[in-house]
Scaffold this motif. Structure first.
Motif, PDB file in Angstrom:
ATOM      1  N   LEU A 122    -109.213  55.953 -66.037  1.00 45.96           N
ATOM      2  CA  LEU A 122    -109.572  54.859 -66.945  1.00 45.96           C
ATOM      3  C   LEU A 122    -109.814  53.533 -66.250  1.00 45.96           C
ATOM      4  O   LEU A 122    -110.269  52.580 -66.881  1.00 45.96           O
ATOM      5  N   SER A 123    -109.464  53.418 -64.992  1.00 43.85           N
ATOM      6  CA  SER A 123    -109.593  52.132 -64.309  1.00 43.85           C
ATOM      7  C   SER A 123    -111.038  51.662 -64.211  1.00 43.85           C
ATOM      8  O   SER A 123    -111.301  50.461 -64.177  1.00 43.85           O
ATOM      9  N   ASN A 124    -111.960  52.616 -64.170  1.00 47.17           N
ATOM     10  CA  ASN A 124    -113.362  52.221 -64.018  1.00 47.17           C
ATOM     11  C   ASN A 124    -113.922  51.580 -65.286  1.00 47.17           C
ATOM     12  O   ASN A 124    -114.736  50.654 -65.233  1.00 47.17           O
ATOM     13  N   THR A 125    -113.478  52.077 -66.443  1.00 50.68           N
ATOM     14  CA  THR A 125    -114.032  51.577 -67.711  1.00 50.68           C
ATOM     15  C   THR A 125    -113.019  50.764 -68.511  1.00 50.68           C
ATOM     16  O   THR A 125    -113.327  50.338 -69.625  1.00 50.68           O
ATOM     17  N   ASN A 126    -111.821  50.550 -67.964  1.00 44.88           N
ATOM     18  CA  ASN A 126    -110.790  49.860 -68.729  1.00 44.88           C
ATOM     19  C   ASN A 126    -111.181  48.416 -69.014  1.00 44.88           C
ATOM     20  O   ASN A 126    -110.993  47.911 -70.125  1.00 44.88           O
ATOM     21  N   ILE A 127    -111.711  47.713 -68.028  1.00 43.87           N
ATOM     22  CA  ILE A 127    -112.042  46.301 -68.205  1.00 43.87           C
ATOM     23  C   ILE A 127    -113.146  46.140 -69.241  1.00 43.87           C
ATOM     24  O   ILE A 127    -113.078  45.279 -70.128  1.00 43.87           O
TER      25      ILE A 127
END
Length: 388
Positions: A122-127
């Motif tokens: 999820l780190s890639n699309t979390n922001i």
């Protein structure tokens, strides 16, 4: 015995002529030797018996000690066996607990690894998702500010923050959402805002001016005693005239007659103007409290009562009263609610994007409209929070 016999024969050979008493001496020596031999034999036997008895006692003591030692060894052996069994049970229990702890630790390690994997995914699309959800929440807050508080300025600021979040995502697919937000901002900018704070400040100022209002007084005062020929003289001959003048003056000051028109209510009783002024302040406070709540009916009714009481009991020709009534009439004509739009275009678009991109739900959310007076705002607010 042999040696003794040989010695006797030697004596007899050397002295053949000795008297006959010599044989008696030989017998005495033989008896002593025999006695000595017997004593020695007895001594040897007694010593042997003593040694045998002592040895037997030692053997019995050794057997007793050996039996006690064997019992102690058996007891120690049993205690050792019991201790070994207890130790084995404790060791088995600790081994089982250690295996359970290792198993739980392994599960925790697997869970942590799974969470790390999910965070990494999820780190890639979390922001981006967070910014989209934040923009959706800001638009919903702007809607609440418009329909609940009539706060157009804050609503415009919230919509601008939502547009800034979408701009930072640098996503061309969000062009229509940003276009809808800009259209909402433009429509809100054209709304003529109402200065609610100014209305409240004016009402507070009027409350402070209540003490300056002068009561209506139409009592026709009589002329001074000098002009009415009611002067009291010092002459004793004028005692009758002085008495009548004193009586008339006393009656004029004791009883007051206040003529009024038939269209107006009776004058207040003495010292009742304090309660009247406090009632006017109370109505002004009720009107001030109704302003932020947009309760137009209560607001106008309170100001109407204030105007009626001032015109009834106070001098309407006084400058302070005229200015006071002008402010009351002006405030009574001002609306408390602005003409706001029924819904925001950007709200339905952003809600649909959040459902599709974050929650992966195909169904779109219907556009939220302006809440009706009989609706339940708490339920709508709860629904909005769950959607965000």
């Amino acid at each position: 015995m042999t040696e003794q016999k040989q010695s006797t024969e030697a004596v007899e050979t050397k002295h053949p002529q000795q008297p006959e008493t010599a044989p008696h001496k030989s017998k005495r020596y033989g008896w002593v030797g025999t006695t000595l031999s017997i004593a020695i034999s007895l001594a040897v036997g007694v010593g042997g018996l003593y040694i045998y008895y002592h040895h037997k006692q030692q053997n019995a003591a050794l057997n007793t000690e050996n039996t006690a030692l064997q019992q102690q060894i058996a007891s120690l052996t049993q205690q050792q066996s019991a201790d070994k069994q207890n130790f084995d049970a404790k060791f088995e229990e600790l081994n089982t607990a250690l295996q359970q702890a290792n198993s739980q630790n392994q599960r925790l390690d697997n869970r942590i690894e799974e969470l790390h994997s999910r965070v990494a995914v999820l780190s890639n699309t979390n922001i981006e998702n967070w910014r989209l959800a934040q923009a959706n929440s800001l638009v919903k807050m702007a809607g609440r500010k418009i329909w609940s508080e009539q706060d157009i300025t804050t609503a415009i600021a919230l919509l601008k923050d939502a547009d800034q979040n979408l701009a930072e995502m640098d996503d061309p697919s969000l062009f229509f959402a940003r276009e809808a937000i800009m259209a909402d901002i433009d429509s809100l900018t054209k709304i003529k805002q109402i200065d609610l704070e100014g209305i409240i400040l004016t009402l507070n100022q009027l409350s402070n001016q209540v003490d300056n209002l002068r009561l209506e007084d139409k009592v026709e005062q009589g002329a001074p005693m000098e002009k009415n020929n009611r002067e009291i003289t010092a002459s004793l001959s004028d005692w009758s005239k002085n008495l009548r003048n004193s009586l008339s003056s006393f009656m004029d000051n004791f009883i007051t007659i206040a003529p009024r028109d038939n269209n107006k209510e009776a004058l207040l009783a003495p010292n009742q103007d304090i309660y009247l002024r406090e009632n006017i302040r109370s109505k002004l406070l009720i009107a001030a409290q109704a302003v932020p709540r947009h309760q137009a009916e209560i607001y106008k009714k309170a100001l109407g009562s204030v105007g009626e009481w001032v015109r009834t009991y106070f001098a309407t020709s006084a400058p302070d009263t005229i200015s006071f009534l002008n402010d009351v009439d002006s405030l009574e004509q001002k609306p408390l609610s602005a003409d706001v739009p029924e819904h925001l275009r950007s709200q339905s678009i952003l809600a649909d994007l959040v459902r599709k991109r974050i929650y992966s739900l195909p169904n779109s959310v219907p556009s939220q409209t302006k809440p009706q007076p009989n609706s339940q705002p708490k339920t709508e607010e709860k629904t909005s929070i769950e959607e965000s």
